[in-house]
Every structure is written in C-alpha cells, then in structure tokens.
Scaffold this motif. Structure first.
Motif, short mmCIF file in Angstrom:
data_model
loop_
_atom_site.label_atom_id
_atom_site.label_comp_id
_atom_site.label_asym_id
_atom_site.label_seq_id
_atom_site.Cartn_x
_atom_site.Cartn_y
_atom_site.Cartn_z
N CYS A 13 0.83 -1.21 0.00
CA CYS A 13 0.00 0.00 0.00
C CYS A 13 0.87 1.26 0.00
O CYS A 13 2.01 1.25 0.47
CB CYS A 13 -0.91 0.00 1.22
SG CYS A 13 -1.98 -1.45 1.32
N GLY A 14 0.31 2.33 -0.51
CA GLY A 14 1.04 3.60 -0.56
C GLY A 14 2.36 3.45 -1.29
O GLY A 14 3.38 4.00 -0.87
N ALA A 15 2.34 2.71 -2.42
CA ALA A 15 3.58 2.27 -3.05
C ALA A 15 3.97 3.05 -4.28
O ALA A 15 4.84 2.63 -5.03
CB ALA A 15 3.47 0.78 -3.38
N SER A 16 3.36 4.20 -4.53
CA SER A 16 3.72 4.96 -5.72
C SER A 16 5.05 5.69 -5.55
O SER A 16 5.72 6.03 -6.53
CB SER A 16 2.62 5.96 -6.07
OG SER A 16 2.42 6.89 -5.03
N LYS A 17 5.45 5.91 -4.30
CA LYS A 17 6.71 6.61 -4.03
C LYS A 17 7.09 6.40 -2.56
O LYS A 17 6.36 5.76 -1.80
CB LYS A 17 6.58 8.10 -4.32
CG LYS A 17 5.47 8.80 -3.55
CD LYS A 17 5.34 10.26 -3.98
CE LYS A 17 4.19 10.95 -3.23
NZ LYS A 17 4.05 12.38 -3.62
N GLY A 18 8.22 6.92 -2.18
CA GLY A 18 8.64 6.89 -0.78
C GLY A 18 8.88 5.51 -0.23
O GLY A 18 9.38 4.60 -0.93
N LEU A 19 8.54 5.32 1.03
CA LEU A 19 8.84 4.07 1.72
C LEU A 19 8.06 2.90 1.16
O LEU A 19 8.57 1.78 1.08
CB LEU A 19 8.57 4.22 3.22
CG LEU A 19 9.36 5.33 3.93
CD1 LEU A 19 9.04 5.33 5.42
CD2 LEU A 19 10.85 5.15 3.71
N GLY A 20 6.81 3.13 0.77
CA GLY A 20 6.01 2.06 0.18
C GLY A 20 6.63 1.57 -1.11
O GLY A 20 6.72 0.36 -1.36
N TYR A 21 7.08 2.51 -1.94
CA TYR A 21 7.75 2.12 -3.18
C TYR A 21 9.03 1.35 -2.88
O TYR A 21 9.33 0.35 -3.55
CB TYR A 21 8.07 3.34 -4.04
CG TYR A 21 8.80 2.94 -5.31
CD1 TYR A 21 8.10 2.51 -6.43
CD2 TYR A 21 10.19 2.95 -5.36
CE1 TYR A 21 8.76 2.11 -7.57
CE2 TYR A 21 10.87 2.55 -6.50
CZ TYR A 21 10.15 2.13 -7.60
OH TYR A 21 10.82 1.71 -8.73
N GLY A 22 9.79 1.80 -1.89
CA GLY A 22 11.02 1.10 -1.53
C GLY A 22 10.75 -0.35 -1.16
O GLY A 22 11.51 -1.25 -1.54
N CYS A 23 9.66 -0.59 -0.45
CA CYS A 23 9.30 -1.96 -0.08
C CYS A 23 8.91 -2.77 -1.31
O CYS A 23 9.33 -3.93 -1.46
CB CYS A 23 8.14 -1.95 0.92
SG CYS A 23 8.56 -1.24 2.53
N ALA A 24 8.10 -2.18 -2.19
CA ALA A 24 7.68 -2.89 -3.40
C ALA A 24 8.89 -3.24 -4.27
O ALA A 24 8.98 -4.35 -4.81
CB ALA A 24 6.69 -2.04 -4.18
N GLU A 25 9.81 -2.32 -4.40
CA GLU A 25 10.99 -2.56 -5.23
C GLU A 25 11.85 -3.68 -4.66
O GLU A 25 12.32 -4.57 -5.39
CB GLU A 25 11.82 -1.28 -5.34
CG GLU A 25 13.03 -1.43 -6.25
CD GLU A 25 13.83 -0.15 -6.36
OE1 GLU A 25 14.24 0.19 -7.48
OE2 GLU A 25 14.04 0.52 -5.32
N ALA A 26 12.05 -3.67 -3.34
CA ALA A 26 12.85 -4.72 -2.71
C ALA A 26 12.21 -6.08 -2.90
O ALA A 26 12.90 -7.08 -3.15
CB ALA A 26 13.04 -4.41 -1.23
N LEU A 27 10.89 -6.15 -2.79
CA LEU A 27 10.19 -7.42 -2.95
C LEU A 27 10.24 -7.92 -4.38
O LEU A 27 10.48 -9.11 -4.63
CB LEU A 27 8.74 -7.28 -2.48
CG LEU A 27 8.55 -7.12 -0.97
CD1 LEU A 27 7.11 -6.74 -0.65
CD2 LEU A 27 8.93 -8.40 -0.23
N VAL A 28 10.03 -7.04 -5.34
CA VAL A 28 10.01 -7.48 -6.74
C VAL A 28 11.40 -7.93 -7.17
O VAL A 28 11.54 -8.84 -8.00
CB VAL A 28 9.45 -6.37 -7.66
CG1 VAL A 28 10.49 -5.32 -7.99
CG2 VAL A 28 8.87 -6.95 -8.93
N ARG A 29 12.44 -7.35 -6.60
CA ARG A 29 13.80 -7.79 -6.91
C ARG A 29 14.06 -9.21 -6.37
O ARG A 29 14.97 -9.89 -6.83
CB ARG A 29 14.83 -6.82 -6.34
CG ARG A 29 14.88 -5.48 -7.07
CD ARG A 29 16.03 -4.61 -6.60
NE ARG A 29 16.00 -3.30 -7.19
CZ ARG A 29 16.43 -3.01 -8.43
NH1 ARG A 29 16.94 -3.96 -9.18
NH2 ARG A 29 16.37 -1.77 -8.89
N GLU A 30 13.25 -9.62 -5.39
CA GLU A 30 13.36 -10.97 -4.85
C GLU A 30 12.48 -11.96 -5.62
O GLU A 30 12.35 -13.12 -5.22
CB GLU A 30 12.98 -10.99 -3.37
CG GLU A 30 13.94 -10.25 -2.47
CD GLU A 30 15.33 -10.90 -2.43
OE1 GLU A 30 15.39 -12.16 -2.48
OE2 GLU A 30 16.32 -10.16 -2.34
#
Length: 263
Positions: free
Chosen positions: A13-30
């Motif tokens: 959630c809240g993943a368009s930028k900031g901390l939410g995006y950072g979490c989404a990016e780390a997960l997709v890289r996995e």
C-alpha cells in the motif's frame, strides 16, 4: 541471501513513491509478484513501469490499482484481484502535525481510520487465508513516534499506538503457529517527500531557510544522515523472508540511532 519468497504475491500500500515504493521494489527484486496501490493514478502507473524493469527476468508480475485504501471502495477494488496475498505491507500517509487543541472529532476519526482501522481491515481480510496456506507475512509501516512520541504528531502517536496494541495481541494468536508473522516497521527520518514537506513547514515556522533546518535535523541523528527508501525496503523484504519466520509481534525501529532509549 536468498530470502525464499520468489513466486509469492504481495500487496503493498502507498507504493507509488517513498517508503512504500522502496518496499515494493525490494520485494520485486526478490522475485515476488506485487500489487501496488495508491491514490495518484499517474504517479502509480509510472512506479509500476519502473518496478517491471526492476523485476528483470524473474518472471514476477507487477499490477497496480489506483484507489484510496483507507475506504471500503478502495479495498474492494484491490480485493477484486483476489484475497490470496502471501505478503501484505500496510502503509498510509500520516495525519498532519498540529496542536491537539485544534483537532476536532472528525480529525481524530480520519487519523484512526487511515492509520489504525485500515491496517486492521487488511489484516482481517488476508490473515486466515495465509494461515490456511501455512505462510504469511504482514508488515505495518508505522512510525518511530510510537516509541518516542513527537508532540506535534499527536494524531499519529495515538492512531499508530492503537494499531501497535492490536498487533501485539493478534500476532500471538493461533496464526503464529500456522506460519504467519505480523510485525511493525517503524521509520525514523527518511529522505522522502513527506519529510521534505515537514521540514519546509518547520523552516517557515522558525523563519530559517530550508537547508539550515534540513542540516540541523541530520545532526540530531547519530548516523548523521537520513535513511533511504531502498534500505527501508530491504528491511521490509527481510521481515517478509523465510528466515524471519521466528520474528512476530515485533516493532522494528529504523532511525539511524535517533531513539535514545535502551529498550
């Protein structure tokens, strides 16, 4: 380290930028499939395209839903894609700062809706399915103010503390033995648009220029810098990993050492 979560599906959630995006990016890289949600359709779509690039050849998919997750309609739009999320990262923008004397009931209800009741609704909608499948990771992005309250952030202090109390109980129910962990990730000062906005307000109030306030804030952090969304995301990804299966009901503080306490 192979986190062992490739092929899992995450709602962030809240993943368009900031901390939410950072979490989404780390997960997709996995290699995790991600569904990202935020209110701003244009920024969200751009974030989704960038995440597709980050997924590389892993085969992970990226879907996006432009919706307000704090509303019933927004959650319905997300769950129209399905309820079988293995990982849920709850995140909503924090309520505005101010003097508690000026907050009416509506302000409090809005803060509690966004920062306490919405995560609880997302947990309620997904935790039993996780338990049946024998694996689940829920990470709530809250705030360092839960451990070290900030006077002008009373709305956040109150609402997020309520969520923290709820998680302390539900994380230790039967779901813990069924492979489901629920933890809170508490950010301190991270280099995000929200921090810049807060610092701009502080600068205006104090009569100082932005750079002076920005640098002064850094000096109060033992690490002498602000965190980055990427390193915050890496912590989140670890909490979602197979290796973190014995961690539940915890409040993980990421603040560069700013919290002065021993415990």
């Amino acid at each position: 380290m192979d986190l062992g979560i490739a092929g899992k599906t995450a709602l962030v959630c809240g993943a368009s930028k900031g901390l939410g995006y950072g979490c989404a990016e780390a997960l997709v890289r996995e290699g995790v499939n991600v569904v990202i949600v935020a209110r701003g359709a244009e920024v969200l779509e751009a974030a989704a395209k960038t995440l597709v690039g980050a997924a590389g050849t892993s085969g992970a998919f990226v879907k996006h839903v432009a919706a307000d997750i704090t509303t019933e309609a927004g959650r319905a739009a997300v769950f129209a894609l399905g309820h079988d999320f293995d990982i849920v990262v709850t995140n909503a923008g924090g309520p505005p700062p101010g003097d508690f004397r000026n907050w009416d009931r509506e302000a409090w209800i809005k803060a509690v809706d966004a920062n306490m009741l919405t995560p609880i609704e997302l947990i309620k909608a997904t935790v039993d399915g996780m338990a049946r499948r024998g694996f689940g990771r829920i990470v709530n992005i809250t705030s360092s103010s839960v451990k070290s309250p900030i006077d002008i952030l009373g709305l956040s202090n109150g609402a997020r503390s309520g969520l923290t109390g709820f998680v302390a109980g539900v994380a230790r129910t039967a779901v813990a033995a069924q492979g489901v962990t629920i933890n809170n990730l508490l950010p301190g000062s991270f280099d995000t648009d929200r921090l810049k906005g807060t610092m701009a307000g502080a600068a205006q109030k104090s009569g100082q220029d932005f750079d002076t306030v920005w640098e002064a804030r850094k000096k109060n952090i033992p690490a002498r810098r602000f965190g980055t969304p990427a390193e915050f995301g890496a912590i989140c990804a670890f909490l979602c990993s197979m290796q973190a299966g014995y961690m539940t009901g915890q409040n993980v503080l990421a603040d560069g050492g700013a919290y002065p306490g021993t415990y």
